[in-house]
Scaffold this active site. Structure first.
Site, PDB file in Angstrom:
ATOM      1  N   CYS A   1      11.123  64.379 -18.731  1.00  0.00           N
ATOM      2  CA  CYS A   1       9.972  63.792 -19.395  1.00  0.00           C
ATOM      3  C   CYS A   1       9.623  64.616 -20.633  1.00  0.00           C
ATOM      4  O   CYS A   1       9.745  65.830 -20.633  1.00  0.00           O
ATOM      5  CB  CYS A   1       8.733  63.704 -18.513  1.00  0.00           C
ATOM      6  SG  CYS A   1       8.982  62.813 -16.985  1.00  0.00           S
TER       7      CYS A   1
ATOM      8  N   ARG B   1      15.131  64.305 -22.853  1.00  0.00           N
ATOM      9  CA  ARG B   1      14.507  64.804 -21.617  1.00  0.00           C
ATOM     10  C   ARG B   1      14.202  63.679 -20.633  1.00  0.00           C
ATOM     11  O   ARG B   1      13.851  63.930 -19.479  1.00  0.00           O
ATOM     12  CB  ARG B   1      13.195  65.526 -21.959  1.00  0.00           C
ATOM     13  CG  ARG B   1      13.379  66.759 -22.807  1.00  0.00           C
ATOM     14  CD  ARG B   1      12.035  67.381 -23.093  1.00  0.00           C
ATOM     15  NE  ARG B   1      11.415  67.839 -21.861  1.00  0.00           N
ATOM     16  CZ  ARG B   1      11.514  69.059 -21.388  1.00  0.00           C
ATOM     17  NH1 ARG B   1      12.190  69.962 -22.044  1.00  0.00           N
ATOM     18  NH2 ARG B   1      10.938  69.396 -20.263  1.00  0.00           N
TER      19      ARG B   1
ATOM     20  N   TRP C   1      11.225  60.242 -17.341  1.00  0.00           N
ATOM     21  CA  TRP C   1      12.381  60.249 -16.440  1.00  0.00           C
ATOM     22  C   TRP C   1      11.772  60.064 -15.056  1.00  0.00           C
ATOM     23  O   TRP C   1      11.105  60.953 -14.534  1.00  0.00           O
ATOM     24  CB  TRP C   1      13.132  61.574 -16.540  1.00  0.00           C
ATOM     25  CG  TRP C   1      14.395  61.614 -15.753  1.00  0.00           C
ATOM     26  CD1 TRP C   1      15.628  61.213 -16.171  1.00  0.00           C
ATOM     27  CD2 TRP C   1      14.567  62.087 -14.412  1.00  0.00           C
ATOM     28  NE1 TRP C   1      16.550  61.403 -15.177  1.00  0.00           N
ATOM     29  CE2 TRP C   1      15.931  61.936 -14.088  1.00  0.00           C
ATOM     30  CE3 TRP C   1      13.707  62.621 -13.455  1.00  0.00           C
ATOM     31  CZ2 TRP C   1      16.446  62.296 -12.852  1.00  0.00           C
ATOM     32  CZ3 TRP C   1      14.222  62.980 -12.223  1.00  0.00           C
ATOM     33  CH2 TRP C   1      15.573  62.823 -11.928  1.00  0.00           C
TER      34      TRP C   1
ATOM     35  N   ASN D   1       4.369  65.815 -16.819  1.00  0.00           N
ATOM     36  CA  ASN D   1       5.774  66.134 -16.563  1.00  0.00           C
ATOM     37  C   ASN D   1       5.765  67.038 -15.338  1.00  0.00           C
ATOM     38  O   ASN D   1       5.116  68.066 -15.336  1.00  0.00           O
ATOM     39  CB  ASN D   1       6.316  66.851 -17.816  1.00  0.00           C
ATOM     40  CG  ASN D   1       7.726  67.357 -17.643  1.00  0.00           C
ATOM     41  OD1 ASN D   1       8.392  67.015 -16.668  1.00  0.00           O
ATOM     42  ND2 ASN D   1       8.171  68.160 -18.585  1.00  0.00           N
ATOM     43  N   GLY D   2       6.462  66.653 -14.265  1.00  0.00           N
ATOM     44  CA  GLY D   2       6.458  67.467 -13.045  1.00  0.00           C
ATOM     45  C   GLY D   2       6.251  66.584 -11.830  1.00  0.00           C
ATOM     46  O   GLY D   2       6.380  65.356 -11.920  1.00  0.00           O
TER      47      GLY D   2
ATOM     48  N   GLU E   1      34.133  72.019 -14.230  1.00  0.00           N
ATOM     49  CA  GLU E   1      33.352  71.621 -15.404  1.00  0.00           C
ATOM     50  C   GLU E   1      33.959  70.379 -16.064  1.00  0.00           C
ATOM     51  O   GLU E   1      33.232  69.469 -16.476  1.00  0.00           O
ATOM     52  CB  GLU E   1      33.270  72.806 -16.380  1.00  0.00           C
ATOM     53  CG  GLU E   1      32.603  72.535 -17.704  1.00  0.00           C
ATOM     54  CD  GLU E   1      31.154  72.055 -17.592  1.00  0.00           C
ATOM     55  OE1 GLU E   1      30.571  72.091 -16.496  1.00  0.00           O
ATOM     56  OE2 GLU E   1      30.618  71.607 -18.616  1.00  0.00           O
TER      57      GLU E   1
ATOM     58  N   LYS F   1      31.958  66.909 -16.541  1.00  0.00           N
ATOM     59  CA  LYS F   1      31.792  66.249 -17.853  1.00  0.00           C
ATOM     60  C   LYS F   1      32.187  64.784 -17.741  1.00  0.00           C
ATOM     61  O   LYS F   1      31.493  63.910 -18.217  1.00  0.00           O
ATOM     62  CB  LYS F   1      32.670  66.899 -18.932  1.00  0.00           C
ATOM     63  CG  LYS F   1      32.238  68.179 -19.539  1.00  0.00           C
ATOM     64  CD  LYS F   1      30.993  68.168 -20.353  1.00  0.00           C
ATOM     65  CE  LYS F   1      29.776  68.266 -19.531  1.00  0.00           C
ATOM     66  NZ  LYS F   1      29.254  69.488 -19.104  1.00  0.00           N
TER      67      LYS F   1
ATOM     68  N   GLU G   1      29.695  62.652 -15.477  1.00  0.00           N
ATOM     69  CA  GLU G   1      28.324  62.423 -15.950  1.00  0.00           C
ATOM     70  C   GLU G   1      28.249  61.473 -17.146  1.00  0.00           C
ATOM     71  O   GLU G   1      27.256  60.773 -17.301  1.00  0.00           O
ATOM     72  CB  GLU G   1      27.575  63.732 -16.205  1.00  0.00           C
ATOM     73  CG  GLU G   1      28.101  64.592 -17.294  1.00  0.00           C
ATOM     74  CD  GLU G   1      27.401  65.933 -17.372  1.00  0.00           C
ATOM     75  OE1 GLU G   1      26.260  66.052 -16.909  1.00  0.00           O
ATOM     76  OE2 GLU G   1      28.004  66.874 -17.909  1.00  0.00           O
TER      77      GLU G   1
ATOM     78  N   HIS H   1      45.409  70.697   0.917  1.00  0.00           N
ATOM     79  CA  HIS H   1      44.606  70.697   2.144  1.00  0.00           C
ATOM     80  C   HIS H   1      43.705  69.468   2.231  1.00  0.00           C
ATOM     81  O   HIS H   1      42.691  69.506   2.919  1.00  0.00           O
ATOM     82  CB  HIS H   1      43.798  71.993   2.229  1.00  0.00           C
ATOM     83  CG  HIS H   1      44.675  73.201   2.228  1.00  0.00           C
ATOM     84  ND1 HIS H   1      45.344  73.630   3.348  1.00  0.00           N
ATOM     85  CD2 HIS H   1      45.044  74.027   1.229  1.00  0.00           C
ATOM     86  CE1 HIS H   1      46.065  74.697   3.035  1.00  0.00           C
ATOM     87  NE2 HIS H   1      45.895  74.957   1.757  1.00  0.00           N
TER      88      HIS H   1
ATOM     89  N   LYS I   1      18.093  66.033 -19.820  1.00  0.00           N
ATOM     90  CA  LYS I   1      18.638  67.302 -20.284  1.00  0.00           C
ATOM     91  C   LYS I   1      18.098  68.491 -19.504  1.00  0.00           C
ATOM     92  O   LYS I   1      18.834  69.336 -19.065  1.00  0.00           O
ATOM     93  CB  LYS I   1      18.326  67.454 -21.775  1.00  0.00           C
ATOM     94  CG  LYS I   1      18.905  68.704 -22.395  1.00  0.00           C
ATOM     95  CD  LYS I   1      20.388  68.582 -22.544  1.00  0.00           C
ATOM     96  CE  LYS I   1      21.037  69.844 -23.071  1.00  0.00           C
ATOM     97  NZ  LYS I   1      22.465  69.866 -22.738  1.00  0.00           N
TER      98      LYS I   1
HETATM   99  C1  F6R Z   1      25.812  69.128 -17.261  1.00  0.00           C
HETATM  100  C2  F6R Z   1      24.514  69.717 -17.488  1.00  0.00           C
HETATM  101  C3  F6R Z   1      23.713  70.121 -16.306  1.00  0.00           C
HETATM  102  C4  F6R Z   1      23.006  71.456 -16.587  1.00  0.00           C
HETATM  103  C5  F6R Z   1      22.073  71.825 -15.437  1.00  0.00           C
HETATM  104  C6  F6R Z   1      21.428  73.172 -15.654  1.00  0.00           C
HETATM  105  O1  F6R Z   1      26.433  68.791 -18.454  1.00  0.00           O
HETATM  106  O2  F6R Z   1      24.085  69.861 -18.591  1.00  0.00           O
HETATM  107  O3  F6R Z   1      24.502  70.211 -15.171  1.00  0.00           O
HETATM  108  O4  F6R Z   1      23.968  72.439 -16.779  1.00  0.00           O
HETATM  109  O5  F6R Z   1      21.093  70.844 -15.312  1.00  0.00           O
HETATM  110  O6  F6R Z   1      20.695  73.186 -16.834  1.00  0.00           O
HETATM  111  P1  F6R Z   1      20.285  74.533 -17.536  1.00  0.00           P
HETATM  112  O7  F6R Z   1      21.535  75.196 -17.997  1.00  0.00           O
HETATM  113  O8  F6R Z   1      19.401  74.121 -18.659  1.00  0.00           O
HETATM  114  O9  F6R Z   1      19.580  75.360 -16.508  1.00  0.00           O
END
Ligand code: F6R
Length: 610
Positions: free
Chosen positions: A2, A27, A74, A100-101, A483, A487, A490, A506, A605
């Site tokens: 948010c 956000r 969000w 927000n929260g 990772e 990527k 997501e 396994h 984000k």
């Molecule tokens: C994936 C991504 C998320 C963040 C996670 C932690 O691309 O961006 O998995 O890595 O939400 O976020 P931070 O690093 O801001 O604590």
């Protein structure tokens, strides 16, 4: 999660709020709303969907005013629709709240409020705030005191802003667990959940701390604790430019951020490499280096991509420092009463520095007496401020929801910490110099990899309709495999799993057939021959192999269906290079599927709720 923006001053607040919300859309982006003081009333406009829908609506309705607050949502409680979008009103619509929260005790509060006659319009927890504050106003308190008294009844997290039509000269804001800042202008003030919404207007920023509540007027502000103790806050100047948070000619933030990596990595290393001594210099650790050298164990706690960086950190710390290292999801760490010894250090890795679980894990580790170190990208973020010491990654603002340049910068910082400590332990100056040299060459090598963009796009074309992907790697490339899989899933919504390559036998190998693309991270290192055997095993089952290999490797050409060749580098720096083709592969697959890579569905984000 948010976004919050507010303005009080002499200008028309609506374009300022809309512009700010667009900057914060990463956000949360399922609905948005704005509330503006208009004479004795408050005008509220809300829309489901993106901020542009809201912008069209406020333009159509010609909404203007000098005091207003806006929100991009969000969803946590209640589906994304116009009713659940913020702001939320009290009963007579004289007061609005954006939040927000999460209010954890909202159900019991809601029942209590219903019992005294309040009617709820939405499914949100936030509406509870509006009525709860109203219940104190009805007892004769002013809006600030009513907000403060209401907050004392709340369990949970909030960054919130409240406007009351009968006291139109102020916006009341408060923070507990969700970020909130104020920007100071000339006879005007701004509020936001994130500095990036404000830097077009001011660089003088006040960061609110948990438990603080402020009355924001056009020409001054007053901050107290929620227990009514006055506190003085000082503004700090942020050095962020509008250019840094624009797309800079790229179609998407994600592509811009991938392409920026030669620069972002340079910035992460700037002034930190000492070639003559074969070491690194990290000002943020100066006071704690001796303590770190005495540590018997390191812990690393983080979420998502940052957790993957932590896993690479584990390989680095254990290999070069011989310090046992454990990596744990922050969401698990915070709730399982972690065992922390006096000679442990805990690293918290977070791009945003605001992730709710990581912040709570940090606070838990602090309570248990651990030395806590932050590795954050956002300067002045909560984790950065609350850690005992730390190192900024300096990757620059990352707006695309999928983390790219922040990840490679996290790996750089973890490597520099390793180098600094290893040189104080048993690493020779010759080895240190080799590593420094490898770091110096990194930006150039990253630029070389980025030139493969077109050929990676062609590979993406062939796999865009796959339903599943496997990513396999060994050693420090196992977290890179994780990772790569993250990527892809997501942003393309394709199911993908990362595994240590040998672990495939396994279980996951049962999934392999001619429809299964398998991405191998196969640089020429000590486990190369083992990886080659794993590739053979996949080929024997007709799986399609995409290999990330080092440039002089010719053997791999006969084994893999597609080979992406990248420059070789030192062991410590190699995971930074292998990660980049995986970012491009995921990107192109998602774009070819017609998806919005900057704002993938259901994601936001900065995950500031649990
Ligand atoms: C994936 C991504 C998320 C963040 C996670 C932690 O691309 O961006 O998995 O890595 O939400 O976020 P931070 O690093 O801001 O604590």
């Amino acid at each position: 999660m948010c976004g919050i923006v507010g303005y009080i001053g002499k200008k028309n607040c609506v374009p300022i709020i809309i512009e700010g919300l667009k900057r914060l859309e990463y956000r949360g982006y399922d609905s948005a709303g704005v509330g503006v003081i208009a004479g004795d009333d408050i005008t509220v406009v809300k829309r489901k969907g993106k901020v542009t829908e809201l912008q069209n609506a406020v333009t159509e309705q010609n909404v203007t005013g000098n005091v207003g607050i806006g929100h991009t949502r969000w969803a946590t409680h209640g589906e994304p629709n116009e009713i659940n979008a913020h702001p939320h009103y009290n009963q007579d619509r004289s007061l609005i709240v954006i939040h927000n929260g999460i209010i954890e005790n909202y159900n019991s509060l809601k029942t209590g409020l219903k019992n005294i006659g309040y009617e709820f319009r939405s499914d949100t927890d936030t509406e509870v705030f509006a009525h709860l504050i109203d219940s104190f106003i009805r007892r004769g308190y002013d809006v600030s005191k009513s907000v403060r008294l209401a907050l004392n009844e709340i369990d949970g997290t909030y960054g919130l802003a409240v406007m009351y039509a009968k006291e139109p000269d102020k916006i009341v804001v408060a923070r507990q667990g969700s970020p909130l800042v104020m920007g100071i202008g000339d006879n005007e003030n701004f509020i936001a959940s994130d500095v990036s919404a404000l830097i077009a207007y001011t660089k003088q920023i006040v960061y609110f701390e948990d438990g603080e509540i402020a009355e924001v007027y056009a020409d001054h502000f007053v901050t107290k604790t929620i227990h009514d103790k006055e506190i003085e806050k000082i503004a700090t100047e942020v050095n962020l430019t509008v250019d840094e948070i624009d797309k800079g000619g790229y179609d998407t933030f994600m592509m811009k951020e991938i392409m920026e990596q030669p620069d972002s990595c340079t910035n992460s290393m700037r002034g930190r490499l000492v070639f003559d001594e074969g070491t690194a210099k990290l000002g943020g650790l100066t006071d704690v280096v001796e303590k770190l050298l005495d540590c018997k164990r390191f812990l690393i706690s983080a979420c998502g991509t940052s957790w993957h960086a932590g896993l690479v950190g584990e390989y680095l710390f254990e290999h070069y420092l011989r310090i046992p290292t454990e990596v744990e999801y922050a969401s698990e760490f915070r709730y399982r009463n972690p065992i922390i010894y006096p000679d442990d250090a805990v690293f918290f890795i977070s791009q945003s520095g605001e992730t709710a679980d990581s912040l709570a894990a940090l606070r838990e580790a602090k309570r248990k007496g651990a030395l806590c170190l932050g590795i954050c990208n956002v300067v002045g973020s909560s984790i950065a401020r609350e850690s005992h010491a730390g190192v900024y990654t300096h990757a620059g603002p990352e707006i695309g929801v999928a983390s790219t340049k922040a990840f490679t910068s996290q790996l750089i910082v973890l490597g520099l910490i390793t180098l600094l400590l290893a040189r104080r332990k048993s690493m020779s100056i010759a080895e240190g110099k080799e590593i420094v040299h490898a770091y110096q060459e990194l930006p150039h090598k990253i630029a070389e990899i980025l030139k493969l963009n077109k050929s990676i796009e062609e590979i993406a074309e062939q796999f865009k309709n796959a339903n599943n992907f496997l990513y396999l790697g060994r050693g420090a490339h196992f977290p890179v495999a994780l990772e790569g899989a993250l990527k892809l899933k997501e942003i393309s919504y394709i199911h993908a799993e990362g595994y240590p390559a040998a672990e495939m036998k396994h279980g996951p190998i049962a999934l392999v057939d001619e429809n299964m693309p398998v991405v191998f991270i196969a640089p020429k290192d000590s486990t190369y021959e083992k990886i080659v055997s794993n590739i053979e095993e996949i080929r024997a089952r007709k799986g399609k192999v995409i290999a990330i290999a080092t440039e002089n490797d010719t053997e791999i050409d006969r084994l893999a269906d597609h080979v992406i060749k990248i420059p070789n580098s030192a062991r410590m720096t190699m995971p930074i290079l292998t990660a980049i083709p995986l970012q491009l592969l995921a990107y192109h697959i998602a774009v070819k599927k017609g998806l919005n890579v900057d704002q993938p569905r259901n994601l936001a984000k900065s995950v500031t709720v649990e």
